[in-house]
Design a protein around this motif. Structure first.
Motif, PDB file in Angstrom:
ATOM      1  N   LYS A  85      17.772  36.625 -29.797  1.00 24.54           N
ATOM      2  CA  LYS A  85      17.399  36.746 -28.468  1.00 24.54           C
ATOM      3  C   LYS A  85      17.380  38.495 -28.146  1.00 24.54           C
ATOM      4  O   LYS A  85      16.436  39.039 -27.999  1.00 24.54           O
ATOM      5  CB  LYS A  85      18.093  36.184 -27.536  1.00 24.54           C
ATOM      6  CG  LYS A  85      17.716  34.491 -27.526  1.00 24.54           C
ATOM      7  CD  LYS A  85      18.492  34.083 -26.137  1.00 24.54           C
ATOM      8  CE  LYS A  85      18.394  32.533 -26.449  1.00 24.54           C
ATOM      9  NZ  LYS A  85      19.101  31.719 -25.191  1.00 24.54           N
ATOM     10  N   TRP A 203      24.459  29.954 -22.056  1.00 26.13           N
ATOM     11  CA  TRP A 203      23.677  29.161 -22.065  1.00 26.13           C
ATOM     12  C   TRP A 203      23.847  27.870 -22.146  1.00 26.13           C
ATOM     13  O   TRP A 203      23.253  26.634 -21.497  1.00 26.13           O
ATOM     14  CB  TRP A 203      22.574  29.482 -23.248  1.00 26.13           C
ATOM     15  CG  TRP A 203      23.028  29.705 -24.561  1.00 26.13           C
ATOM     16  CD1 TRP A 203      23.237  30.743 -25.260  1.00 26.13           C
ATOM     17  CD2 TRP A 203      23.040  28.563 -25.763  1.00 26.13           C
ATOM     18  NE1 TRP A 203      23.843  30.465 -26.399  1.00 26.13           N
ATOM     19  CE2 TRP A 203      23.749  28.989 -26.701  1.00 26.13           C
ATOM     20  CE3 TRP A 203      23.033  27.285 -25.584  1.00 26.13           C
ATOM     21  CZ2 TRP A 203      24.079  28.593 -27.849  1.00 26.13           C
ATOM     22  CZ3 TRP A 203      23.297  26.378 -26.590  1.00 26.13           C
ATOM     23  CH2 TRP A 203      23.892  27.162 -27.876  1.00 26.13           C
ATOM     24  N   MET A 206      24.562  26.721 -18.741  1.00 27.33           N
ATOM     25  CA  MET A 206      23.547  26.407 -18.050  1.00 27.33           C
ATOM     26  C   MET A 206      23.015  24.954 -18.028  1.00 27.33           C
ATOM     27  O   MET A 206      22.355  24.353 -16.976  1.00 27.33           O
ATOM     28  CB  MET A 206      22.312  27.203 -18.372  1.00 27.33           C
ATOM     29  CG  MET A 206      20.844  27.306 -17.684  1.00 27.33           C
ATOM     30  SD  MET A 206      19.675  26.143 -18.700  1.00 27.33           S
ATOM     31  CE  MET A 206      19.673  26.986 -20.178  1.00 27.33           C
ATOM     32  N   TYR A 389      13.859  24.000 -21.543  1.00 31.20           N
ATOM     33  CA  TYR A 389      15.191  24.855 -21.246  1.00 31.20           C
ATOM     34  C   TYR A 389      15.034  25.905 -20.462  1.00 31.20           C
ATOM     35  O   TYR A 389      13.983  26.483 -20.347  1.00 31.20           O
ATOM     36  CB  TYR A 389      15.833  25.576 -22.583  1.00 31.20           C
ATOM     37  CG  TYR A 389      15.928  24.931 -23.762  1.00 31.20           C
ATOM     38  CD1 TYR A 389      16.826  23.820 -23.806  1.00 31.20           C
ATOM     39  CD2 TYR A 389      15.340  25.119 -25.086  1.00 31.20           C
ATOM     40  CE1 TYR A 389      16.996  23.025 -25.097  1.00 31.20           C
ATOM     41  CE2 TYR A 389      15.289  24.337 -26.177  1.00 31.20           C
ATOM     42  CZ  TYR A 389      16.342  23.281 -26.038  1.00 31.20           C
ATOM     43  OH  TYR A 389      16.526  22.611 -27.254  1.00 31.20           O
ATOM     44  N   ASP A 391      16.130  28.904 -19.400  1.00 30.74           N
ATOM     45  CA  ASP A 391      16.028  30.041 -20.058  1.00 30.74           C
ATOM     46  C   ASP A 391      14.581  30.675 -20.764  1.00 30.74           C
ATOM     47  O   ASP A 391      14.724  31.631 -21.258  1.00 30.74           O
ATOM     48  CB  ASP A 391      17.295  30.721 -20.540  1.00 30.74           C
ATOM     49  CG  ASP A 391      17.783  29.944 -21.727  1.00 30.74           C
ATOM     50  OD1 ASP A 391      17.234  28.805 -22.066  1.00 30.74           O
ATOM     51  OD2 ASP A 391      18.831  30.136 -22.320  1.00 30.74           O
ATOM     52  N   GLN A 392      13.900  29.579 -21.340  1.00 27.81           N
ATOM     53  CA  GLN A 392      12.993  29.785 -21.888  1.00 27.81           C
ATOM     54  C   GLN A 392      11.393  29.311 -21.064  1.00 27.81           C
ATOM     55  O   GLN A 392      10.354  29.796 -21.197  1.00 27.81           O
ATOM     56  CB  GLN A 392      12.937  28.924 -23.062  1.00 27.81           C
ATOM     57  CG  GLN A 392      13.993  29.221 -24.245  1.00 27.81           C
ATOM     58  CD  GLN A 392      13.883  30.735 -24.582  1.00 27.81           C
ATOM     59  OE1 GLN A 392      12.861  31.053 -24.898  1.00 27.81           O
ATOM     60  NE2 GLN A 392      15.060  31.323 -24.624  1.00 27.81           N
ATOM     61  N   GLY A 399      15.132  33.432 -16.063  1.00 33.94           N
ATOM     62  CA  GLY A 399      16.100  32.568 -17.289  1.00 33.94           C
ATOM     63  C   GLY A 399      17.473  33.214 -17.429  1.00 33.94           C
ATOM     64  O   GLY A 399      18.409  32.556 -17.377  1.00 33.94           O
ATOM     65  N   GLN A 400      17.520  34.518 -17.410  1.00 36.52           N
ATOM     66  CA  GLN A 400      18.921  35.218 -17.893  1.00 36.52           C
ATOM     67  C   GLN A 400      19.625  35.068 -16.561  1.00 36.52           C
ATOM     68  O   GLN A 400      20.945  34.978 -16.511  1.00 36.52           O
ATOM     69  CB  GLN A 400      18.583  36.740 -18.227  1.00 36.52           C
ATOM     70  CG  GLN A 400      19.766  37.314 -18.540  1.00 36.52           C
ATOM     71  CD  GLN A 400      20.561  36.701 -19.654  1.00 36.52           C
ATOM     72  OE1 GLN A 400      19.896  36.528 -20.673  1.00 36.52           O
ATOM     73  NE2 GLN A 400      21.899  36.159 -19.499  1.00 36.52           N
ATOM     74  N   GLU A 401      19.189  35.280 -15.346  1.00 36.32           N
ATOM     75  CA  GLU A 401      19.825  35.146 -14.098  1.00 36.32           C
ATOM     76  C   GLU A 401      20.243  33.722 -13.832  1.00 36.32           C
ATOM     77  O   GLU A 401      21.531  33.574 -13.215  1.00 36.32           O
ATOM     78  CB  GLU A 401      18.890  35.496 -12.815  1.00 36.32           C
ATOM     79  CG  GLU A 401      19.498  35.660 -11.425  1.00 36.32           C
ATOM     80  CD  GLU A 401      20.743  36.482 -11.543  1.00 36.32           C
ATOM     81  OE1 GLU A 401      21.869  36.062 -11.159  1.00 36.32           O
ATOM     82  OE2 GLU A 401      20.707  37.617 -12.073  1.00 36.32           O
ATOM     83  N   ASN A 403      21.139  31.720 -16.182  1.00 39.54           N
ATOM     84  CA  ASN A 403      22.575  31.675 -17.116  1.00 39.54           C
ATOM     85  C   ASN A 403      23.687  32.437 -16.459  1.00 39.54           C
ATOM     86  O   ASN A 403      24.925  31.958 -16.516  1.00 39.54           O
ATOM     87  CB  ASN A 403      22.038  32.201 -18.417  1.00 39.54           C
ATOM     88  CG  ASN A 403      20.959  31.294 -19.264  1.00 39.54           C
ATOM     89  OD1 ASN A 403      20.710  30.458 -18.922  1.00 39.54           O
ATOM     90  ND2 ASN A 403      20.886  31.949 -20.485  1.00 39.54           N
ATOM     91  N   ASP A 404      23.356  33.516 -16.096  1.00 38.56           N
ATOM     92  CA  ASP A 404      24.340  34.689 -15.268  1.00 38.56           C
ATOM     93  C   ASP A 404      25.042  33.896 -14.512  1.00 38.56           C
ATOM     94  O   ASP A 404      26.226  33.667 -13.955  1.00 38.56           O
ATOM     95  CB  ASP A 404      23.898  35.842 -15.250  1.00 38.56           C
ATOM     96  CG  ASP A 404      23.352  36.728 -16.324  1.00 38.56           C
ATOM     97  OD1 ASP A 404      24.041  36.341 -17.531  1.00 38.56           O
ATOM     98  OD2 ASP A 404      22.778  37.545 -16.427  1.00 38.56           O
TER      99      ASP A 404
END
Length: 430
Positions: A85, A203, A206, A389, A391-392, A399-401, A403-404
């Motif tokens: 990624k 991930w 998540m 998913y 984050d996709q 998506g990153q937020e 996960n974070d």
């Protein structure tokens, strides 16, 4: 799905945020056709199949394709999930993608398409792509055009150790969230680590919030939240509270916040070596458990994510996705030929038999023999809803937020309300 007007400048900013230099960008397809003076075309193929037996099987398929096409050479580049990624973020910023590259589809693929970097496969893959399973192609159909050819389809669910469940007095897998929490308590009472999770990679964490959001708010709420750029739905906040309830039971393995997924002491190995009773993971879990650890053999079982009492979602609504191959804009015909080869029934049968991949070509399901893989296949076949998913599915920054923020909730530094506020903020800024 992100801003249709996104430019490469936006990708450059994302790359800078990732702290990646341009030294990682050399050697990719770019604008060349991969040709050489002797008429050989070299195709660069980036994938994330780093574990056995998949790594060896895929290398063997590349050799088989080369034997059938003497004027084509396949250069394989394999990376683990997170490294891939990060590298792709930098490559996208440079505008030079590999000839063939792994994609999960959704919002990330949409942004790559909007930047003009991905080949439209709609016409170049007719008629053979039309015969593939419709559900497997959904994540790669954007604006009615096909940008990825799937090689796998699956879902996230709980993989569990039957022997440890029996030891804890759990006769059947739980079907409700309260029943799941009771199972966690029973395992802890027997000094068995209930769950392994890769906190370092985020991930895998998540998955819990995503499924709980589907079960409490309903699958449509996630789509509406993305479209409205507003994740304040009470059901989404409640999903975080349910996850917090789980975290308060301290169900995860020691050191989970720093654990990787497929590393020798990571999530998959912890389950595969019998040191934790469960993991929430995709259809590839048995293969990675056996590669990173010993594997559980006949002691391994599968069950879908439980229903949440009073929630709007159903246990038959599944969360997951698959894998596909996309091509850089202007990729040579040899790359399309490789995708056709990879999507053939003969290849799919080999993938199903040797790597437990779920079939994407009609007829290949006859090769399914593993009972757990069959259970996943049956669950997918009977699914009443499907969510990609997060984050996709969402724009990369959103998506990153997700996960974070979910990782922060599990670590104890964010509340359920703060999770939804942070995701909403990221969505409005995307």
């Amino acid at each position: 799905m992100g801003d249709p007007a996104l430019s490469r400048r936006g990708f450059l900013a994302a790359s800078a945020a990732a702290g990646l230099g341009m030294t990682a960008l050399s050697g990719c397809g770019g604008d060349s056709d991969g040709g050489s003076s002797n008429g050989t075309t070299t195709i660069e193929w980036w994938n994330i199949s780093t574990t056995q037996p998949t790594k060896t099987v895929w290398a063997g398929l590349a050799k088989k394709f080369e034997a059938q096409n003497p004027k084509v050479k396949i250069k394989i580049v394999q990376m683990e999930n997170d490294a891939y990624k990060s590298k792709m973020t930098a490559l996208i910023a440079s505008g030079k993608l590999p000839d063939i590259f792994h994609t999960w589809g959704g919002g990330v693929l949409q942004q790559q398409v909007d930047a003009g970097l991905v080949e439209d496969l709609t016409d170049r893959t007719k008629p053979w792509a039309d015969g593939m399973l419709s559900v497997a192609k959904q994540a790669y159909l954007l604006g009615g055009k096909l940008y990825g050819i799937p090689f796998d389809i699956g879902m996230i669910g709980f993989w569990y150790n039957k022997a440890l469940f029996k030891q804890a007095g759990i006769s059947t897998p739980p079907t409700t969230w309260s029943g799941f929490l009771d199972a966690v308590r029973k395992l802890k009472a027997k000094n068995i680590t209930p769950i392994a999770v890769a906190g370092k990679e985020k991930w895998p964490e998540m998955y819990y919030w995503a499924y709980l959001a589907m079960r409490t708010a309903g699958i449509d709420a996630l789509k509406k939240a993305d479209e409205a750029k507003d994740f304040s739905d009470p059901g989404l906040v409640q999903a975080g509270q349910h996850l917090k309830d789980l975290v308060q039971l301290q169900p995860f393995q020691k050191g989970f916040l720093g654990a990787g997924y497929s590393t020798p002491t990571g999530q998959a190995a912890t389950v595969g070596n019998g040191k934790a009773a469960m993991e929430l993971m995709g259809q590839w879990a048995p293969v990675v458990e056996a590669d990173a650890g010993k594997g559980l053999g006949s002691n391994l079982g599968f069950f879908p994510f439980p229903a949440v009492e009073g929630g709007k979602g159903a246990i038959t609504e599944v969360f997951g996705g698959g894998g596909a191959h996309a091509l850089r804009k202007g990729a040579p015909q040899a790359a399309v030929d490789f995708l056709k080869f990879f999507a053939s029934e003969a290849t799919d049968l080999e993938l199903v038999k040797k790597t437990n991949t779920l079939p994407v070509v009609p007829g290949a399901e006859k090769a399914l023999s593993d009972p757990n893989t069959k259970a996943v296949h049956d669950q997918l076949t009977g699914a009443t809803g499907f969510q990609l998913y997060l984050d996709q599915a969402y724009a990369p920054s959103v998506g990153q937020e997700v996960n974070d923020s979910v990782s922060a909730l599990i670590a104890g530094s964010k509340s359920p309300e703060q999770v939804t506020r942070s995701i909403t903020k990221a969505a409005k800024e995307a």
